[in-house]
Design a protein around this motif. Structure first.
Motif, PDB file in Angstrom:
ATOM      1  N   VAL A 196      36.015  38.422  42.723  1.00  0.00           N
ATOM      2  CA  VAL A 196      36.551  39.490  43.561  1.00  0.00           C
ATOM      3  C   VAL A 196      36.641  39.008  45.007  1.00  0.00           C
ATOM      4  O   VAL A 196      35.739  38.348  45.513  1.00  0.00           O
ATOM      5  N   PHE A 198      36.512  40.465  48.598  1.00  0.00           N
ATOM      6  CA  PHE A 198      36.084  41.695  49.255  1.00  0.00           C
ATOM      7  C   PHE A 198      36.784  41.848  50.600  1.00  0.00           C
ATOM      8  O   PHE A 198      36.819  40.922  51.418  1.00  0.00           O
ATOM      9  N   GLY A 199      37.339  43.035  50.850  1.00  0.00           N
ATOM     10  CA  GLY A 199      37.896  43.349  52.148  1.00  0.00           C
ATOM     11  C   GLY A 199      36.792  43.610  53.154  1.00  0.00           C
ATOM     12  O   GLY A 199      35.617  43.769  52.803  1.00  0.00           O
ATOM     13  N   THR A 459      41.953  47.112  49.904  1.00  0.00           N
ATOM     14  CA  THR A 459      42.106  46.194  48.766  1.00  0.00           C
ATOM     15  C   THR A 459      43.533  45.706  48.597  1.00  0.00           C
ATOM     16  O   THR A 459      43.764  44.701  47.932  1.00  0.00           O
ATOM     17  N   THR A 462      46.381  47.966  43.825  1.00  0.00           N
ATOM     18  CA  THR A 462      45.853  47.525  42.529  1.00  0.00           C
ATOM     19  C   THR A 462      46.124  48.627  41.523  1.00  0.00           C
ATOM     20  O   THR A 462      45.686  49.774  41.710  1.00  0.00           O
ATOM     21  N   GLY A 491      38.331  45.166  41.065  1.00  0.00           N
ATOM     22  CA  GLY A 491      37.830  44.594  42.304  1.00  0.00           C
ATOM     23  C   GLY A 491      37.048  45.572  43.151  1.00  0.00           C
ATOM     24  O   GLY A 491      36.856  45.340  44.350  1.00  0.00           O
ATOM     25  N   ILE A 492      36.561  46.660  42.548  1.00  0.00           N
ATOM     26  CA  ILE A 492      35.843  47.712  43.281  1.00  0.00           C
ATOM     27  C   ILE A 492      34.445  47.855  42.694  1.00  0.00           C
ATOM     28  O   ILE A 492      34.282  47.931  41.475  1.00  0.00           O
ATOM     29  N   GLY A 584      42.496  51.074  48.485  1.00  0.00           N
ATOM     30  CA  GLY A 584      41.220  50.841  49.155  1.00  0.00           C
ATOM     31  C   GLY A 584      40.177  51.840  48.694  1.00  0.00           C
ATOM     32  O   GLY A 584      40.479  52.773  47.932  1.00  0.00           O
ATOM     33  N   TYR A 585      38.942  51.643  49.143  1.00  0.00           N
ATOM     34  CA  TYR A 585      37.863  52.542  48.730  1.00  0.00           C
ATOM     35  C   TYR A 585      36.911  52.790  49.893  1.00  0.00           C
ATOM     36  O   TYR A 585      36.851  52.029  50.863  1.00  0.00           O
TER      37      TYR A 585
END
Length: 589
Positions: A196, A198-199, A459, A462, A491-492, A584-585
């Motif tokens: 992954v 990471f942002g 992100t 996705t 990826g989260i 994004g998250y």
């Protein structure tokens, strides 16, 4: 809904009651309470003593592995947790892991709950502290309500290779045995998974909506339509009060107008590969807006790509995310209708603004901070309904000068929704302006920004849902489905994520309908009751996209070791295919 590692709790309780795993005997006089625990590897694995074998952490496995931690007291063998606990990964093993401590702190997610809560519904994500020598520590605070133990769950991001992480678990409170309990975590790569990226977490800085791009008049780019397969570059950093450095993502309202063909537009960081996801979908002659949250390229710009035909593009900024903690944090809420000019209960009218639609050149004010104290910006889904003329609506802070930007564009008779993120005025209110004709305005809140809450991690798009591919059939009338975006496969991280930003698209609808998105706080989100709010409105055959900011609920037990912490999407009429792309998250840290 997901399966998570609850075999630990269920099996522990069963074995304790059956006597196969007896309670620890009473301690000798003067002997301090000692830690004891047992673990399980993966979903449904056998229990074992972690002093005898390693605890597996398969990279990319959401549920991971877990341990049940307890203390034995001198009081007739009673078991309880009344002290802080500390889990430490040794500096030597962290150094040998192949990643920096800061990277490892992002990759290894930890959460806990206490056994006094029925089925352990109070799962809490824990944050690693990185020490100067490279060691990493998670603190688990003492239970204050007669807990029998603590459940600890560990999940690792996909990785390359493997490593053994040596750890120590100790009770840090006075009056407890200070000697650490050794553990070993075997963190390894899993076949079929990819590491992954990471942002950078950031906080939000709202701005009064400001136009950055208008290809019709040459603002921010040459005065020319964007051609088929062409892109226009939009400068973000250093404009409209945005700093020249440190910007991780931007919130734009992008509008497509004067298109010559049916097409779509994709927003992405300049210099990055263009994703397959889309942000706006439109037909020839339509004017369509949509809010876009997009990472900013290394040069501080973003690209807007047009697929087919020619189209004018307009982009208005409403805020940006900045590295660090100097901005605002997000708190998601279950969607709630705050304004509806059709509803005399919500908007009964005043002598200054009588009940009914907003007229030509008129405004209506929404009090946000009165309902959500501390809110400095708000995310709303705003819908224009029953317009009598072509017009646009602008949302802006109450008391501020009205900007030239717009949030919704519509023609007579259209129902058009769009997500809006807007600062509130000094009095905590937001103003909505209608340009022409009469229009009913509806506003549903999905969250707000204040000094507390979660940081945003971009992100890039996705895809987490496409009903055309899985389950391979459209969403039916009065039906709902769950999305589980907080998963390593997207990826989260599976733990600690409180919400996501998504672009949701409805296509192939068989009837005029609407979609509603909400946190799946129970095992059946809507349970036969239709939600009163909406996120997308569409007619038969139309393809419509809209930004959705969805709160992820706390983990809820559904029986049979199945737990719910998802986003539900509901369709009201007919059937429709649904596509969702996460951009994004929000991470609680």
């Amino acid at each position: 809904m997901r399966k998570t590692n609850r075999v630990l709790a269920a099996t522990a309780g069963a074995l304790l009651l059956s006597g196969l795993l007896p309670f620890q005997s009473a301690l000798a006089a003067g002997e301090l309470p000692k830690l004891w625990n047992f673990c399980t590897n993966g979903w449904g694995g056998p229990l074992f003593d972690p002093a005898e074998r390693a605890v597996f952490v398969p990279g990319g496995e959401d549920a991971g592995s877990g341990c049940w931690i307890n203390l034995t007291s001198p009081d007739s063998g009673k078991n309880w947790i009344g002290t802080d606990l500390q889990l430490t990964l040794t500096a030597e093993s962290v150094k040998a892991a192949g990643y920096s401590p800061q990277q490892l702190a992002q990759m290894l997610r930890v959460r806990t709950n206490f056994s006094n809560t029925e089925w352990g519904e109070d799962w809490t994500a824990r944050r690693w502290t990185v020490h100067r020598d490279g060691a990493m520590t998670v603190r688990i605070p003492a239970c204050t309500n007669n807990c029998m133990g603590v459940f600890l769950q560990l999940s690792g991001a996909p990785r390359e290779g493997s490593t053994e992480l040596k750890a120590e678990l100790r009770a840090t409170g006075p009056g407890y045995d200070p000697n650490p309990m050794p553990l070993t975590f075997d963190y390894f790569a899993r076949a079929g998974t990819k590491p992954v990226t990471f942002g950078t977490p950031g906080t939000f800085v709202p701005v009064t909506p400001t136009r950055l791009l208008d290809t019709r008049g040459g603002l921010g780019a040459p005065a020319a339509k964007v051609g088929s397969g062409g892109s226009v570059n939009v400068g973000i950093a250093g404009r409209a009060g945005v700093p020249a450095a440190g910007v991780t993502a931007v919130v734009l309202n992008v509008t497509a107008t004067n298109p010559t063909a049916g097409s779509f537009v994709t927003a992405h960081p300049h210099g990055a590969a263009r994703p397959t996801a889309s942000n706006l979908n439109f037909t020839a002659g339509q004017t369509v807006p949509n809010q876009v949250t997009v990472p900013v390229g290394a040069d501080g710009t973003v690209d807007l790509y047009n697929h087919t035909g020619t189209v004018d593009l307009v982009a208005d900024i409403s805020g940006y995310y900045l590295e660090g903690d100097s901005g605002l944090r997000f708190t998601g809420v279950s969607p709630k209708r705050l304004m509806d000019t059709r509803d005399p209960w919500l908007n009964p009218g005043t002598p200054e603004r009588p009940f009914g639609p907003v007229g030509s050149g008129g405004t209506i004010t929404l009090d946000v901070a009165g309902k959500y104290p501390g809110a400095k910006a708000v995310t709303l889904n705003v819908t224009a309904a029953n317009p009598t003329a072509s017009s646009f609506v602008t949302a802006y802070p109450h008391g501020a000068a009205r900007p030239t930007a717009s949030n919704l564009n519509f023609t007579a008779g259209q129902t058009v929704p769009n997500q809006v993120t807007v600062p509130v005025g000094a009095d905590g209110k937001v103003e909505f302006y209608n340009h022409s004709g009469n229009v009913a305005l509806i506003a549903d809140i999905s969250g707000y920004y204040s000094d507390t809450g979660a940081r945003f991690v971009p992100t890039g798009p996705t895809r987490v849902l496409d009903t055309r591919e899985a389950p391979g059939k459209p969403l039916g009338e009065h039906k709902e489905l769950d999305i589980q975006p907080n998963s390593w496969k997207y990826g989260i991280p599976p733990f600690g994520v409180t919400g996501v930003t998504m672009n949701v698209t409805a296509t192939n609808g068989t009837a005029g309908s609407h979609l509603s998105a909400a946190p799946s706080t129970g095992c059946e989100r809507f349970q036969g009751m239709w939600p009163e709010y909406s996120n997308l409105n569409f007619t038969a055959g139309q393809t419509v996209a809209n930004a959705v900011t969805g709160r992820l609920p706390d983990l809820n037990y559904c029986g049979s070791n199945v737990w719910a912490d998802a986003v539900s999407i509901y369709n009201h009429e007919g059937s429709v295919d649904v596509i969702a792309d996460v951009s994004g998250y929000f991470l609680q840290d």
